[in-house]
Each structure stands twice: as C-alpha cells, then as structure tokens.
Design an enzyme around this catalytic site. Structure first.
Site, PDB file in Angstrom:
ATOM      1  N   HIS A 133       0.863  -1.183   0.000  1.00 34.04           N
ATOM      2  CA  HIS A 133       0.000   0.000   0.000  1.00 34.04           C
ATOM      3  C   HIS A 133       0.899   1.232   0.000  1.00 34.04           C
ATOM      4  O   HIS A 133       1.943   1.260   0.644  1.00 34.04           O
ATOM      5  CB  HIS A 133      -0.900   0.012   1.246  1.00 34.04           C
ATOM      6  CG  HIS A 133      -1.392   1.374   1.625  1.00 34.04           C
ATOM      7  ND1 HIS A 133      -0.808   2.127   2.624  1.00 34.04           N
ATOM      8  CD2 HIS A 133      -2.407   2.123   1.138  1.00 34.04           C
ATOM      9  CE1 HIS A 133      -1.447   3.276   2.733  1.00 34.04           C
ATOM     10  NE2 HIS A 133      -2.419   3.307   1.848  1.00 34.04           N
ATOM     11  N   HIS A 197      -8.402  -5.577  17.102  1.00 26.35           N
ATOM     12  CA  HIS A 197      -9.241  -6.756  17.367  1.00 26.35           C
ATOM     13  C   HIS A 197      -8.533  -8.060  17.024  1.00 26.35           C
ATOM     14  O   HIS A 197      -8.994  -9.132  17.410  1.00 26.35           O
ATOM     15  CB  HIS A 197     -10.584  -6.654  16.624  1.00 26.35           C
ATOM     16  CG  HIS A 197     -10.485  -6.740  15.138  1.00 26.35           C
ATOM     17  ND1 HIS A 197     -10.361  -5.634  14.338  1.00 26.35           N
ATOM     18  CD2 HIS A 197     -10.501  -7.811  14.291  1.00 26.35           C
ATOM     19  CE1 HIS A 197     -10.318  -6.012  13.072  1.00 26.35           C
ATOM     20  NE2 HIS A 197     -10.388  -7.318  13.009  1.00 26.35           N
TER      21      HIS A 197
END
Length: 297
Positions: A133, A197
């Site tokens: 990215h 998470h």
C-alpha cells in the site's frame, strides 16, 4: 485564498499525477518482463482507466480523478492506482472528525476543503510476492494545509531480507531531510497499521505521517515527494526476485487468509476509506483497496 496557495495546490496535484504515471508504467513493465515462472504464460496485464467524479449535493463540480485498475495479470492479481483532486464543503461528520483530530472547531463556520493525492494497493498473483500500500496527499482548509502519506509492506510469507530492503530504501529517502524523520515515521506506521481486534500488525510496516505542516510549504512538499519517490525502488526489486518462485496450496491459503486481515483493517480502521465515503467520492475508487479474493478461518 492567496494566489501562491493556488499555485502550490496545482503543483501538488500535478506531482501526484506524475507519480501515478510513473508507477503505472513501471507495473506494466513488470507484466511485460515476466516471462519465466508461475503465470508467465498468461497475457501481460494492462490497466483499465476510468474517470471518477465526486458527488456534490447541489450538482456543482466537486472534482474527481482517475481510477486505474489491473486485474488478472501475470504478476498482479489486482492492483489499483488512483489519483484525485476533490473540493467542496465537509459534511457534519467530517467537520467533527477534523475538529477532533486537528483542533479546528471553526470548521463549522467555514467547512470548505481541497484534497489531492495518490493511493495505491497491489495484491499479487504469487504468494511469495508481498502486497503493498502507498499513498501521498495534500489537504487544505481555510485554517491551514497538511501533507500526509507513506507506504507499508504486507507479505503473507515474510522474508527478513525483503523487509530490510523495503525499510532501508524508505530510510534513505527520509534521511535526505534529516535523520530524525525515519524513526518517527516507522513508529507511526507501526501504530497506525495495527489491528486491535486481532492484536497484531497487518504487515511488516513501513512509514506513515499525517497532518504534516512545518510552516514551510516548499520544504514539506519536497519531503512528501521523496516519500513518493521511495516507493518504486523499495517495492519493485522484491517483486522481480519473488515472482518466479514456485508455490502450492499451503502458500495460497496463507495469502488468502492474510488478505482477509487486510480487508478487515481497511473497512474498520482506515482513515482514507472513511474520508472518501463520507465526502461522497466514487465508492468503487474508495474501495479499490479490497482484494479480489480472501479467506477467513
């Protein structure tokens, strides 16, 4: 708005387009030169280019850009290179976010904005080749301007020498502006690309900065240009080395699971995704970062 700022905005927008053109050419060159190894018997991939438009509430021109996507190539399974320049007024949610992050409560009184940048995400055919990215951008409001961006490597199969090369090239480009930048931007990337998470990073890091304004536009623009210039020499040699490696079901499974992790991050945490959707930019361009296939276990 001063004439000098208008010139600076035009200069930044033109640079992001130039960087986009260089990357598109380099990636199509990788497709053409891949003549040995997995997928080398397929047709060389080419980018499909689509003009994008930002939606505005009153129907006036609000900017847009180019979405360039390649699918099913020899080297790239899916890669998008987007460039855009958009402007208008920020909605209430975006105003609130701006006030919270940048300390600009006055956005409510004058919510105009202008933003330009390039955003790239590449998902590779060969699991030995890392996903990547990159983005660089400039943002303006009546209350100030900022630069941001960086790049990070996302391998499903990690190679220490590849990670070292990617970081080394980025450090070299950052060090042109002082040796204090790379350690700070590396740490920032480690924090930003962390997935709470899952309790882990989405990749092996890179560099990241946001809200960058030293007060000297020319200096800051030169810095963000070098961050952009670092991308190709940091990434392309890794692909040239790994694209010929053989792989099997185990490696492909690892790639698809890692892509699921990548998708979770981009949909839940990524600021660019949230900003693009909240400001009415083309949803296909905003969600270009999602992989073509992924797996959850």
């Amino acid at each position: 708005m001063t004439d000098s700022m208008e010139q600076q905005k035009a200069q930044a927008s033109a640079w992001f387009r130039t960087l986009r053109d260089d990357i598109v050419a380099a990636f199509e060159g990788l497709e053409d030169s891949h003549d040995v190894g997995p997928f080398s018997d397929q047709p060389a991939g080419r980018f499909e280019v689509t003009e994008t438009k930002r939606a505005s509430d009153d129907g006036t021109d609000a900017g847009g850009g180019l979405m360039s996507v390649m699918r099913g190539g020899r080297v790239f399974e899916k890669v998008g290179v987007n460039v855009s320049t958009v402007f208008g007024t920020l909605g209430e949610r975006a105003q609130a976010a701006m006030a919270a992050r940048k300390g600009l409560p006055g956005m409510k009184d004058d919510p105009r904005f202008w933003a330009s940048g390039i955003s790239l995400v590449a998902h590779m055919q060969n699991p030995h080749c890392p996903a990547v990215h990159m983005n660089t951008r400039m943002f303006w409001t009546p209350y100030g301007w900022w630069f941001g961006g960086g790049s990070d490597l996302n391998p499903c199969l990690e190679y220490d020498e590849d990670t070292g090369h990617f970081h080394g090239v980025q450090k070299e480009h950052c060090d042109r502006h002082g040796d204090q930048h790379y350690p700070r931007l590396k740490e920032w990337a480690d924090e930003y690309f962390y997935i709470p998470h899952r309790g882990r990073a989405r990749g092996v890091g890179g560099i990241f900065l946001d809200d960058h304004n030293s007060g000297d536009w020319d200096t800051d623009f030169a810095f963000i240009q070098d961050i952009g210039k670092a991308f190709l020499p940091a990434f392309v040699p890794l692909i040239e080395k790994r694209r010929v490696d053989d792989f099997g079901d185990t490696e492909k499974h690892a790639q698809l699971v890692h892509r699921g992790l990548y998708a979770e991050y981009n949909l839940v945490y990524d600021r660019g995704t949230k900003f693009g959707l909240e400001t009415g930019h083309d949803a296909n361009a905003v969600l270009m970062s999602l992989p073509p296939m992924a797996k959850w276990v």
